[in-house]
Design an enzyme around this catalytic site. Sequence first.
Site, PDB file in Angstrom:
ATOM      1  N   LYS A 187      -4.424   1.561  -9.210  1.00 45.26           N
ATOM      2  CA  LYS A 187      -4.089   1.206  -7.820  1.00 45.26           C
ATOM      3  C   LYS A 187      -5.341   0.730  -7.073  1.00 45.26           C
ATOM      4  O   LYS A 187      -5.287  -0.262  -6.331  1.00 45.26           O
ATOM      5  CB  LYS A 187      -3.425   2.365  -7.059  1.00 45.26           C
ATOM      6  CG  LYS A 187      -3.127   1.933  -5.611  1.00 45.26           C
ATOM      7  CD  LYS A 187      -2.117   2.734  -4.849  1.00 45.26           C
ATOM      8  CE  LYS A 187      -1.931   2.116  -3.453  1.00 45.26           C
ATOM      9  NZ  LYS A 187      -1.133   2.898  -2.524  1.00 45.26           N
ATOM     10  N   GLU A 219      -2.518  -6.728   1.728  1.00 43.08           N
ATOM     11  CA  GLU A 219      -1.180  -6.788   1.186  1.00 43.08           C
ATOM     12  C   GLU A 219      -0.514  -8.139   1.283  1.00 43.08           C
ATOM     13  O   GLU A 219       0.571  -8.271   1.837  1.00 43.08           O
ATOM     14  CB  GLU A 219      -0.299  -5.799   1.973  1.00 43.08           C
ATOM     15  CG  GLU A 219       0.403  -4.882   1.062  1.00 43.08           C
ATOM     16  CD  GLU A 219       1.323  -3.940   1.774  1.00 43.08           C
ATOM     17  OE1 GLU A 219       1.370  -3.909   3.002  1.00 43.08           O
ATOM     18  OE2 GLU A 219       2.002  -3.241   1.045  1.00 43.08           O
ATOM     19  N   ARG A 232      -1.107  -7.179  -4.489  1.00 41.91           N
ATOM     20  CA  ARG A 232      -0.650  -5.822  -4.195  1.00 41.91           C
ATOM     21  C   ARG A 232       0.861  -5.689  -4.366  1.00 41.91           C
ATOM     22  O   ARG A 232       1.386  -4.600  -4.528  1.00 41.91           O
ATOM     23  CB  ARG A 232      -1.062  -5.477  -2.760  1.00 41.91           C
ATOM     24  CG  ARG A 232      -1.018  -4.000  -2.446  1.00 41.91           C
ATOM     25  CD  ARG A 232      -1.972  -3.723  -1.287  1.00 41.91           C
ATOM     26  NE  ARG A 232      -1.722  -2.415  -0.724  1.00 41.91           N
ATOM     27  CZ  ARG A 232      -2.568  -1.791   0.093  1.00 41.91           C
ATOM     28  NH1 ARG A 232      -3.686  -2.334   0.427  1.00 41.91           N
ATOM     29  NH2 ARG A 232      -2.281  -0.615   0.577  1.00 41.91           N
ATOM     30  N   LYS A 248      -3.520   2.529   3.905  1.00 43.95           N
ATOM     31  CA  LYS A 248      -2.360   2.486   4.806  1.00 43.95           C
ATOM     32  C   LYS A 248      -2.116   3.883   5.361  1.00 43.95           C
ATOM     33  O   LYS A 248      -2.007   4.854   4.614  1.00 43.95           O
ATOM     34  CB  LYS A 248      -1.106   2.014   4.054  1.00 43.95           C
ATOM     35  CG  LYS A 248      -1.133   0.542   3.740  1.00 43.95           C
ATOM     36  CD  LYS A 248       0.276  -0.011   3.566  1.00 43.95           C
ATOM     37  CE  LYS A 248       0.723   0.039   2.132  1.00 43.95           C
ATOM     38  NZ  LYS A 248       2.105  -0.459   1.963  1.00 43.95           N
ATOM     39  N   HIS A 260      11.182  10.215  -3.722  1.00 45.64           N
ATOM     40  CA  HIS A 260      10.817   8.803  -3.856  1.00 45.64           C
ATOM     41  C   HIS A 260      10.655   8.396  -5.331  1.00 45.64           C
ATOM     42  O   HIS A 260      11.227   7.403  -5.781  1.00 45.64           O
ATOM     43  CB  HIS A 260       9.539   8.539  -3.065  1.00 45.64           C
ATOM     44  CG  HIS A 260       8.987   7.170  -3.231  1.00 45.64           C
ATOM     45  ND1 HIS A 260       9.629   6.054  -2.759  1.00 45.64           N
ATOM     46  CD2 HIS A 260       7.855   6.728  -3.859  1.00 45.64           C
ATOM     47  CE1 HIS A 260       8.914   4.980  -3.069  1.00 45.64           C
ATOM     48  NE2 HIS A 260       7.837   5.371  -3.733  1.00 45.64           N
ATOM     49  N   GLU A 294       5.277   7.123 -10.436  1.00 43.52           N
ATOM     50  CA  GLU A 294       4.271   6.143  -9.987  1.00 43.52           C
ATOM     51  C   GLU A 294       3.205   5.947 -11.062  1.00 43.52           C
ATOM     52  O   GLU A 294       2.607   4.872 -11.158  1.00 43.52           O
ATOM     53  CB  GLU A 294       3.621   6.576  -8.669  1.00 43.52           C
ATOM     54  CG  GLU A 294       4.587   6.748  -7.493  1.00 43.52           C
ATOM     55  CD  GLU A 294       5.079   5.424  -6.875  1.00 43.52           C
ATOM     56  OE1 GLU A 294       4.652   4.339  -7.339  1.00 43.52           O
ATOM     57  OE2 GLU A 294       5.901   5.490  -5.940  1.00 43.52           O
ATOM     58  N   HIS A 343      10.498  -0.695  -6.982  1.00 45.60           N
ATOM     59  CA  HIS A 343      10.756  -0.260  -5.611  1.00 45.60           C
ATOM     60  C   HIS A 343      11.871  -1.026  -4.911  1.00 45.60           C
ATOM     61  O   HIS A 343      12.380  -0.545  -3.895  1.00 45.60           O
ATOM     62  CB  HIS A 343       9.477  -0.330  -4.777  1.00 45.60           C
ATOM     63  CG  HIS A 343       8.526   0.804  -5.083  1.00 45.60           C
ATOM     64  ND1 HIS A 343       8.001   1.021  -6.338  1.00 45.60           N
ATOM     65  CD2 HIS A 343       8.030   1.796  -4.302  1.00 45.60           C
ATOM     66  CE1 HIS A 343       7.210   2.086  -6.308  1.00 45.60           C
ATOM     67  NE2 HIS A 343       7.211   2.573  -5.082  1.00 45.60           N
ATOM     68  N   ASN A 347       4.940  -2.901  -6.109  1.00 47.31           N
ATOM     69  CA  ASN A 347       6.343  -2.778  -5.720  1.00 47.31           C
ATOM     70  C   ASN A 347       7.285  -2.696  -6.925  1.00 47.31           C
ATOM     71  O   ASN A 347       8.501  -2.595  -6.771  1.00 47.31           O
ATOM     72  CB  ASN A 347       6.718  -3.981  -4.840  1.00 47.31           C
ATOM     73  CG  ASN A 347       7.588  -3.563  -3.691  1.00 47.31           C
ATOM     74  OD1 ASN A 347       7.493  -2.430  -3.226  1.00 47.31           O
ATOM     75  ND2 ASN A 347       8.470  -4.444  -3.264  1.00 47.31           N
ATOM     76  N   ARG A 352     -10.203   5.706  19.501  1.00 48.11           N
ATOM     77  CA  ARG A 352     -10.151   4.370  18.885  1.00 48.11           C
ATOM     78  C   ARG A 352     -10.706   4.332  17.468  1.00 48.11           C
ATOM     79  O   ARG A 352     -11.155   3.314  16.975  1.00 48.11           O
ATOM     80  CB  ARG A 352     -10.876   3.336  19.742  1.00 48.11           C
ATOM     81  CG  ARG A 352     -10.262   3.209  21.107  1.00 48.11           C
ATOM     82  CD  ARG A 352     -10.743   1.966  21.805  1.00 48.11           C
ATOM     83  NE  ARG A 352     -10.152   1.935  23.137  1.00 48.11           N
ATOM     84  CZ  ARG A 352     -10.651   2.569  24.173  1.00 48.11           C
ATOM     85  NH1 ARG A 352     -11.763   3.264  24.056  1.00 48.11           N
ATOM     86  NH2 ARG A 352     -10.040   2.498  25.336  1.00 48.11           N
ATOM     87  N   HIS A 365      13.880   1.779  -3.233  1.00 50.93           N
ATOM     88  CA  HIS A 365      14.016   1.921  -1.779  1.00 50.93           C
ATOM     89  C   HIS A 365      15.477   1.856  -1.361  1.00 50.93           C
ATOM     90  O   HIS A 365      15.908   2.588  -0.466  1.00 50.93           O
ATOM     91  CB  HIS A 365      13.228   0.825  -1.057  1.00 50.93           C
ATOM     92  CG  HIS A 365      11.753   1.085  -1.012  1.00 50.93           C
ATOM     93  ND1 HIS A 365      10.832   0.063  -1.021  1.00 50.93           N
ATOM     94  CD2 HIS A 365      11.053   2.227  -0.960  1.00 50.93           C
ATOM     95  CE1 HIS A 365       9.607   0.577  -0.969  1.00 50.93           C
ATOM     96  NE2 HIS A 365       9.714   1.890  -0.936  1.00 50.93           N
TER      97      HIS A 365
END
Length: 366
Positions: free
Chosen positions: A222, A232, A236, A138, A260, A180, A243, A240, A116, A247
């Site tokens: 960042k 988020e 944040r 994340k 990417h 990035e 993106h 994007n 956990r 994406h």
Amino acid sequence: MTTIELCGRGGTVPYHIADGALVGIQRLLHSALGTRRYFVVSDATVAPLYGQDVARRLGAELCTVPAGEGSKRWASVEAIARFLFAHHVERDDVLVGIGGGVVTDMVGFAAAVTLRGIPWVAVPTTLLGMVDAAIGGKTGIDLDLGKNLIGAFWAPDAVVADPLVLLTLDQRQLRAGLAEVVKSAMISPSALEGVLDRALESVAHGDALRATELVVGAARVKAEIVALDERESGPREALNLGHTLGHALESATSYQRFLHGEAVAWGLLAALRLARNHGLLATAEAQAWAARVLPLAPLPPIADVGWEQLASFIARDKKRRGGSVRWVLPRLGGVVLGAEVSDDEAARVYGELCTLSPEGPFTSLF
Ligand SMILES: NC(=O)c1ccc[n+]([C@@H]2O[C@H](COP(=O)([O-])OP(=O)(O)OC[C@H]3O[C@@H](n4cnc5c(N)ncnc54)[C@H](O)[C@@H]3O)[C@@H](O)[C@H]2O)c1
Ligand SMILES: [Zn+2]
């Protein structure tokens, strides 16, 4: 040594960045986490280059997973958990993930769900990992249904990056990671524009030794944005930038054609063109940014990917976000969030993008 404060679970945690940092990793982790038992996970490419050495320095057992996005799956998380239990892992033991974003995402997730939640450390070894994946808490894995569908917010307890490891990174991967960095500079020009103009060209041409100040600058941007918005919901979204189209290009080509960052580079150009259309940037400013995307070229071509293919992925994204496509567009000194862009306008700009040579120059877009 530069140390950036990151938001951890219940306090700040250090992100140490220095050429040669891996040699001193034992000291760095002992001062951040105390004397603990460490377990190291790496991938098959990074383990012989750096993972074995780091494990030896930490007196740790090493678990190696296959390299590449394909191993960011449940099976690897189970393999990591079984490795830990085979060595009688306890709740104070620390998991160290050394590798690109694939390894840090997956190891972070394994740490989140083992007993956990156990402490973990990210040691990113790609440029993308250093400026993006290892920051923000994340973690997660892919399903065959889509990328990053399973995951948890489980911030590492420390991050250590040694930009010297970028000397062994594939050129294409390095350039893709720079997308990035350019994105972060567009979001926060005051922090990064000068650094970018000093170092971008040389790093893009393979001089990884110049990467350190770019890593520090982009990581800081960042980290600051994430600190405003850990879950988020607001600021944040700036991350994007580039993106929405990026994406869609990756999805429409089944993740086979673009790294990417390469797809994001096209997305940054589209965002610049839209920003010019909306009067957010003057032509000269848009051209100056397009010139900063040029060192990332050649990009994989897009001319054979039709707008209809992209539109269906953009529409899917739109549904997920509650009905509107929220474009992030650059403006003087930063970005605007949630800009309104009609499908017609997006299609028109994409058509213009398709007339550019993937080798550049990109300034003729304006
Ligand atoms: N958690 C986040 O916020 C976040 C953000 C961005 C991306 N990501 C994730 O990151 C992943 C992509 O990460 P990536 O681009 O680092 O890919 P990656 O981890 O697959 O690394 C790319 C390749 O480079 C190799 N490699 C790594 N470091 C090396 C080095 N120093 N020398 C030689 N080879 C090296 C790896 O073995 C791999 O083959 C994606 O899964 C993406 O979802 C996560
Ligand atoms: Zn990205």
